[in-house]
Design an enzyme around this catalytic site. Structure first.
Site, mmCIF file in Angstrom:
data_model
loop_
_atom_site.group_PDB
_atom_site.id
_atom_site.type_symbol
_atom_site.label_atom_id
_atom_site.label_comp_id
_atom_site.label_asym_id
_atom_site.label_seq_id
_atom_site.Cartn_x
_atom_site.Cartn_y
_atom_site.Cartn_z
ATOM 1 C CG ASP A 157 -28.297 -1.933 -45.259
ATOM 2 O OD1 ASP A 157 -28.227 -1.155 -46.226
ATOM 3 O OD2 ASP A 157 -28.345 -3.169 -45.372
ATOM 4 C CG HIS A 192 -24.679 -1.562 -41.258
ATOM 5 N ND1 HIS A 192 -23.615 -2.315 -41.707
ATOM 6 C CD2 HIS A 192 -25.767 -2.367 -41.315
ATOM 7 C CE1 HIS A 192 -24.036 -3.532 -42.017
ATOM 8 N NE2 HIS A 192 -25.330 -3.594 -41.796
#
Length: 481
Positions: free
Chosen positions: A211, A372
């Site tokens: 992400d 992430h």
């Protein structure tokens, strides 16, 4: 800080778009894999080591420093990357490591090999950030584009529940919303809707996701994924897409899945209907302007979604993708994001990863983990430790993008290339998309790759192993998931 398409951002200059994750929920410890560990001749055991081991595969047992959230944990890794950054260097305020050269935009007309019917890449030589909202700020709702998307939602026929937006402060600040089961608020208890994707159907299949990028260290992640022949799903923020269009194109052309993660990364349940539409619309538009295709999947920032947000997503042909959750307080979240902010350390993140793997064998499905690619530290722990350890797992994991772990083809990730006959678009579908394992474009092999529901509310909910931002977590800090 405002970026243009040519700037090279250091991690220190990335926008401060969130505070951090809250503490993780309690997870079961990983099962010891002594019987399937690598032979002694090819492994070494290190205790209390803060450096990357030289061998691969390697069994590493590490005693940890106390963490901000509790007692000293320990973890065992089956393998690490021989070139991994030492754990002692993956810390808050770490000096910025050199970044790889950012890719320039690819030639117009280029296509990903895995999607034969894809349109060619647009010519983005004249792409102008001034034609988009300000970076990392909520888009205004009175622009012609947003007004057109509002009309699109109205014309969809999807009934949007009349819930009022939540207020900042998470679950403790919204007791009425928490108590309203018809809202089906994932943040506070893990309620999921029938179209939410929370797991991969097949056991030992990992739908790998990253992400908040693309970002300066994303090229390092892409390089490692190339080396080990793994494709992933990238939930990209619109403000980063317009800042790094060449990098977004590289993700797409290399066969990774690109999906929506809003324009400025807000908690969606706190917004009005029009503001949610603006966030999703601009994120969807900038990806289409850069790649020529429109994603059919999204992930809500912080995992913050309820039936109102779900209905708007459905009206905009977007399927929510969460991460696996095994109880109201236990989630498959590594908490890697918080290394950069100093709220956790890399040792705790790897203990979280070990706990996740300890639960993998206890569920009857595959899984999705929250990670992430925004920061140097998150990429270093992924490429140096988490991914190598996953590749050494026995039984072997099938590691692939979410769209493929559902048995769908690469093309089913985008509206323009979706097979509407076999995979109905979100607007007309009634459940999460699924396909046939091994469908064209589904990565079932490669280097190391091998719930019950109940009606409740305007859209309905599913009680299954979904994902976590437990109520207590979300109430402590605004988390950038």
């Amino acid at each position: 800080m405002k970026l243009n398409t040519a700037q090279l951002l250091s991690v220190a200059s990335l926008p401060a778009i969130a505070l951090a994750h809250g503490p993780n929920g309690a997870l079961h410890h990983r099962q010891v894999l002594a019987a399937s560990s690598p032979p002694a001749s090819s492994s070494a055991t290190h205790t209390g080591s803060s450096s990357a081991p030289a061998g691969n595969p390697t069994s590493v047992s590490t005693s940890l420093l106390p963490t901000p959230t509790g007692p000293t944990p320990s973890f065992t890794l089956l393998s690490t990357n021989p070139t991994a950054v030492p754990l002692s260097s993956i810390v808050v305020n770490a000096p910025s490591a050199p970044t790889s050269a950012l890719p320039t935009p690819f030639p117009p007309g280029s296509k990903p090999s895995g999607i034969p019917n894809a349109p060619g890449l647009p010519d983005i030589s004249s792409l102008n950030p001034a034609n988009y909202p300000a970076l990392d700020k909520p888009p205004p709702t009175d622009s012609p584009e947003v007004q057109a998307w509002i009309q699109e939602v109205q014309n969809s026929g999807v009934q949007i529940p009349g819930f009022a937006p939540t207020v900042a402060g998470g679950c403790p600040a919204n007791p009425a919303a928490v108590a309203d089961t018809s809202r089906c608020w994932w943040t506070c208890g893990g309620c999921t809707g029938p179209q939410d994707i929370t797991t991969c159907p097949s056991k030992f299949t990992w739908g790998v996701t990253y992400d908040d990028g693309p970002a300066p260290y994303t090229p390092d992640l892409l390089s490692y994924l190339d080396q080990v022949d793994i494709k992933a799903t990238f939930f990209t923020v619109g403000s980063r897409d317009i800042s790094y269009p060449g990098l977004l194109q590289e993700e797409y052309l290399k066969g990774h899945q690109v999906a929506v993660h809003t324009w400025s990364h807000p908690a969606l349940t706190t917004l009005t209907n029009e503001e949610i539409i603006a966030e999703l619309g601009w994120s969807r538009k900038v990806i289409k302007d850069i790649l020529g295709v429109t994603p059919s999947m999204m992930r809500p920032p912080y995992g913050d979604i309820d039936n109102r947000v779900r209905a708007i997503c459905k009206a905009m042909n977007l399927v929510p993708v969460m991460w696996t959750r095994i109880s109201p307080v236990a989630t498959f979240d590594t908490d890697d994001f918080d290394i950069h902010g100093g709220l956790t350390n890399v040792q705790q993140v790897l203990a979280n990863w070990e706990n996740i793997l300890g639960n993998v064998s206890t569920i009857n499905t595959g899984f999705i983990v929250l990670e992430h690619d925004l920061f140097q530290q998150t990429v270093e722990v992924a490429t140096g430790y988490i991914l190598p350890d996953a590749l050494a797992h026995q039984p072997k994991f099938t590691i692939e993008p979410v769209v493929n772990c559902l048995g769908l083809s690469d093309g089913d990730a985008y509206l323009e290339t979706n097979d509407n006959k076999t995979n109905p678009l979100p607007l007309s579908a009634t459940s999460a998309p699924t396909g046939t394992a091994g469908a064209p474009g589904s990565t079932q092999s490669g280097s190391g790759n091998s719930g019950s529901s109940k009606s409740n509310g305007a859209i309905g909910v599913v009680a299954n192993a979904g994902a976590l931002v437990a109520a207590a977590m979300f109430g402590i800090a605004t988390a950038f998931f």
